[in-house]
Enzyme design. Structure first.
Site, mmCIF file in Angstrom:
data_model
loop_
_atom_site.group_PDB
_atom_site.id
_atom_site.type_symbol
_atom_site.label_atom_id
_atom_site.label_comp_id
_atom_site.label_asym_id
_atom_site.label_seq_id
_atom_site.Cartn_x
_atom_site.Cartn_y
_atom_site.Cartn_z
ATOM 1 N N LYS A 1 0.613 5.700 8.245
ATOM 2 C CA LYS A 1 1.189 5.946 6.910
ATOM 3 C C LYS A 1 0.100 6.011 5.845
ATOM 4 O O LYS A 1 0.081 6.909 4.992
ATOM 5 C CB LYS A 1 2.208 4.847 6.599
ATOM 6 C CG LYS A 1 2.843 4.926 5.221
ATOM 7 C CD LYS A 1 2.172 4.019 4.195
ATOM 8 C CE LYS A 1 2.273 2.547 4.576
ATOM 9 N NZ LYS A 1 1.661 1.674 3.540
ATOM 10 N N LYS B 1 -7.382 1.683 -2.340
ATOM 11 C CA LYS B 1 -6.892 1.250 -1.034
ATOM 12 C C LYS B 1 -6.869 2.410 -0.043
ATOM 13 O O LYS B 1 -7.182 2.241 1.143
ATOM 14 C CB LYS B 1 -5.492 0.655 -1.168
ATOM 15 C CG LYS B 1 -4.869 0.183 0.156
ATOM 16 C CD LYS B 1 -5.708 -0.893 0.840
ATOM 17 C CE LYS B 1 -5.198 -1.251 2.237
ATOM 18 N NZ LYS B 1 -3.930 -1.982 2.226
ATOM 19 N N SER C 1 0.859 -1.186 0.000
ATOM 20 C CA SER C 1 0.000 0.000 0.000
ATOM 21 C C SER C 1 0.893 1.233 0.000
ATOM 22 O O SER C 1 1.524 1.551 1.010
ATOM 23 C CB SER C 1 -0.898 0.012 1.241
ATOM 24 O OG SER C 1 -1.788 -1.079 1.214
#
Length: 292
Positions: free
Chosen positions: A239, A171, A96
């Site tokens: 993140k 995502k 990701s």
């Protein structure tokens, strides 16, 4: 069956690589911490000492590493995929990372004669272990079809969502929704506990109504038991929310709830909880009410 190089054998990558080996593929794995290759080796796969060694004879290179710089290093370093794999190899990045970085890496890969898909996953450690991941895939439709022999082994819901970078964009939206659900679940548990309610009974009935969700099913027990062994760490979700907020700002998208949740996740990390499962966001929310 294909020869698959699997780079990144952590909480998610290790069970995925094992599933591929058990499905009859030849899997060569590499991880910076060599001991993490043990489950793959025990399943009949092979451990490589470097990325270059892992990818040299691969038909498919799968990547599952934490962040954009890690993917860039795996692909573009002297020891990396583009310098050492055979042209025509299909690269599947399950990591990701930032959509703009993905678009650039895909362009570099294609210019060097490789095929490239961004294919981030959702489902956490349980989804990886049960081969039930949701996989959102960006890239060419033809490459997506070619990757079905990999996706069908590790995923349950696999959807081609558009050109390169689209998987990472979807995502980011996924991570926003998951974090928001975790935050609200944590607030609900703190609220219920404050009134002395039977929280296990409450979670059962909430799960049967409109409040029910995969987050409630998988994370409520962790909050009630204060057991936050990582399936997906707060550090990584922090993140991912950074990816979302940055991309949203670039597109002029206003996300007030997302901004608050991102700050809550940042606070949890700042308070030393970064290595906990993201359900450990409960701690930060409980502290706000003096109930930690």
């Amino acid at each position: 069956m294909s020869t698959i190089a699997f780079i990144g054998l952590g909480i998610m990558g290790s069970p995925m690589a094992v599933h591929l080996q058990n499905a009859g593929h030849t899997v060569v794995g590499h991880n910076r911490t060599a001991a993490k290759a043990r489950p793959l080796v025990e399943a009949g796969g092979t451990a490589a000492s470097s990325v270059a060694e892992a990818v040299k004879a691969a038909d498919v290179v799968a990547v599952m590493v934490p962040d954009s710089p890690d993917v860039e290093g795996v692909l573009t370093g002297d020891d990396g995929v583009l310098a050492n794999a055979q042209p025509g190899t299909l690269i599947i990045d399950f990591s990701s990372i930032r959509p703009d970085v993905t678009v650039e890496l895909a362009a570099q890969a294609r210019a060097a004669g490789f095929r490239y898909l961004d294919a981030p996953v959702s489902g956490g450690e349980a989804g990886a272990k049960n081969a039930a991941l949701s996989i959102m895939v960006g890239g060419d439709a033809e490459d997506f079809s070619a990757a079905s022999e990999v996706f069908d082994v590790v995923g349950k819901t696999v959807v081609h969502v558009g050109p390169s970078g689209s998987g990472q964009t979807v995502k980011a939206a996924n991570q926003l929704m998951v974090a928001g659900n975790i935050a609200l679940l944590a607030e609900a548990v703190v609220f219920l506990e404050a009134f002395g309610v039977d929280t296990e009974a409450a979670v059962t009935v909430l799960g049967g109504g409109l409040a029910g969700s995969a987050v409630l099913n998988q994370k409520a027990g962790k909050m009630l038991g204060r057991e936050f062994a990582p399936g997906f760490r707060i550090d990584l979700h922090h993140k991912d929310l950074g990816i979302f907020t940055s991309a949203a700002r670039e597109q002029g998208v206003v996300a007030p709830v997302g901004a608050v949740v991102a700050q809550l996740m940042a606070a949890a990390r700042a308070e030393g909880d970064g290595s906990l499962d993201h359900s450990g966001l409960f701690n930060a929310i409980a502290r706000l009410s003096g109930r930690s």
